[in-house]
Design an enzyme around this catalytic site. Structure first.
Site, short mmCIF file in Angstrom:
data_model
loop_
_atom_site.label_atom_id
_atom_site.label_comp_id
_atom_site.label_asym_id
_atom_site.label_seq_id
_atom_site.Cartn_x
_atom_site.Cartn_y
_atom_site.Cartn_z
N SER A 135 96.09 -34.08 28.86
CA SER A 135 95.07 -34.86 28.17
C SER A 135 94.93 -36.25 28.79
O SER A 135 93.83 -36.82 28.84
CB SER A 135 95.40 -34.98 26.68
OG SER A 135 95.33 -33.72 26.05
N GLU A 367 89.60 -27.69 28.99
CA GLU A 367 88.55 -28.71 29.16
C GLU A 367 88.60 -29.76 28.06
O GLU A 367 87.57 -30.25 27.59
CB GLU A 367 87.16 -28.07 29.30
CG GLU A 367 87.04 -27.30 30.61
CD GLU A 367 85.63 -27.13 31.09
OE1 GLU A 367 84.78 -28.00 30.82
OE2 GLU A 367 85.38 -26.11 31.74
#
Length: 389
Positions: A135, A367
């Site tokens: 992240s 994603e």
């Protein structure tokens, strides 16, 4: 797409859905269970998509591609994911991997690599994440050092979809460690470049037909012309790419949710208990109604986001994150409920909803996790993006 009516798909878009659905039903669905069971690349799907020019539909016509707009690309991915999420990663990841070149690359890079992708000379993967930079993509440590008219890359990329299968890789690497995200640059690396190698395939919960591996870069020497955009602009390009490609993950989520709903409806009408079809029980009807309602809400949000992607609207960042987050949460809920509709049968691999439930989970993670999507959305809201809608 600026004149695209909000109230209906165009005839062209409807025809694309019809054609892709036929290909998916006839040439991809029959192999979906085996692809999952054997954890093998869906070669049948790859061949069918390439033969019909749906393997990378987003590539502009000027580079030999089909020139599909963002909504058409979403329809392709949705219809393939309806029968096999692993297979839908072929067009989805080809867009993810090549979009940085399309957004920021030189004309020479575009002609070379978008042209090769369009011709089917190899797939395109996207190398952003690392073992310690998920992240927090800005925390990457892969380095690219200038050496004359070349760059030398060293590092490890992790969670790379279709790694080993793809011929081309967009790789993010640090060119100026002191500048943090402004010191990250993007490059095109080829599978055949000396020093490129791959780890063992990850043993995953779902999308088992799409190989996920580490990519190792060991003194990989590439021409400086393979830098995508200017030095230091790689992170910005990566984030702009994700604004667009999160919409394709939403499409995957809508597709797998629709596939699970389709199967649950068919089963509910055929299955009999207490002397009648279980579809006649109100409790089950309410469950199915909620499933259908949420799938349709996710679909409409995804199509709205696709329109913004095509136009490059100012609120794409919000809509891309919102569509991906909402649709993937819906996919997880709907596939889980489809297993419930089938009861014990749904829990076995003899029926596809078990696979769909496992496959749906990844849409909440890759994603950008849905927690990250909520951060993105909140920042957009606080910046006043919705005030202009």
């Amino acid at each position: 797409m600026s004149d695209f009516p909000m109230y209906a798909l165009s005839e062209e878009h409807q025809e694309i859905r019809k054609v892709v659905r036929a290909i998916a039903t006839e040439k991809i669905a029959p192999f979906a269970a085996a692809v999952d069971e054997e954890a093998r690349y869906p070669q049948e799907a790859a061949d069918a998509l390439l033969a019909s020019d749906f393997h990378a539909p987003h590539v502009p016509e000027e580079y030999g591609g089909a020139g599909a707009d963002a909504l058409a690309t979403v329809l392709v991915i949705e219809e393939v994911a309806r029968v096999c999420v692993s297979s839908s990663l072929i067009p989805a990841v080809n867009k993810l991997g090549s979009l940085p070149v399309q957004i920021s690359g030189s004309e020479e890079l575009k002609a070379t690599y978008l042209g090769a992708l369009a011709r089917g000379e190899g797939g395109f993967s996207y190398c952003l994440s690392e073992p310690d930079a998920g992240s927090d993509a800005g925390g990457m440590t892969t380095r690219a050092v200038r050496d004359g008219d070349h760059y030398v890359l060293n590092g490890v990329k992790r969670w790379i979809t279709n790694a080993g299968e793809s011929e081309y890789y967009t790789v993010m690497a640090v060119t100026d460690p002191a500048a943090r995200t402004r010191g990250i640059s993007a490059f095109v690396v080829e599978k055949s470049d000396e020093g490129v190698s791959f780890g063992a395939p990850e043993k995953k919960l779902g999308i088992k037909g799409s190989p996920t591996k580490e990519v190792y870069l060991d003194n990989v020497r590439i021409p400086a012309e393979r830098m995508i955009g200017a030095e230091g602009t790689g992170f910005e390009t990566a984030m702009r790419t994700l604004d667009h490609t999160r919409v394709t993950i939403a499409a995957q989520a809508v597709g797998v949710a629709q596939g699970a709903l389709d199967y649950a409806l068919e089963y509910a009408m055929e299955r009999k208990q207490f002397g009648k079809s279980i579809s006649e029980f109100q409790g089950l009807q309410f469950l199915l109604a909620d499933m259908g309602m949420k799938v349709e809400a996710a679909r409409q949000m995804t199509y709205a986001a696709a329109g913004r992607s095509e136009r490059g609207d100012h609120d794409l960042t919000f809509f891309g994150a919102a569509a991906k987050c909402f649709a993937s949460d819906v996919a997880m809920e709907v596939t889980t409920n489809a297993v419930q509709v089938l009861g014990g049968y749904g829990y076995t691999r003899d029926y596809p909803v078990e696979r769909m439930m496992r496959d749906a989970k990844i849409t909440q993670i890759y994603e950008g996790t849905n927690q990250v999507q909520r951060i993105v959305m909140a920042r957009q809201l606080l910046a006043g993006v919705q005030a202009e809608i």
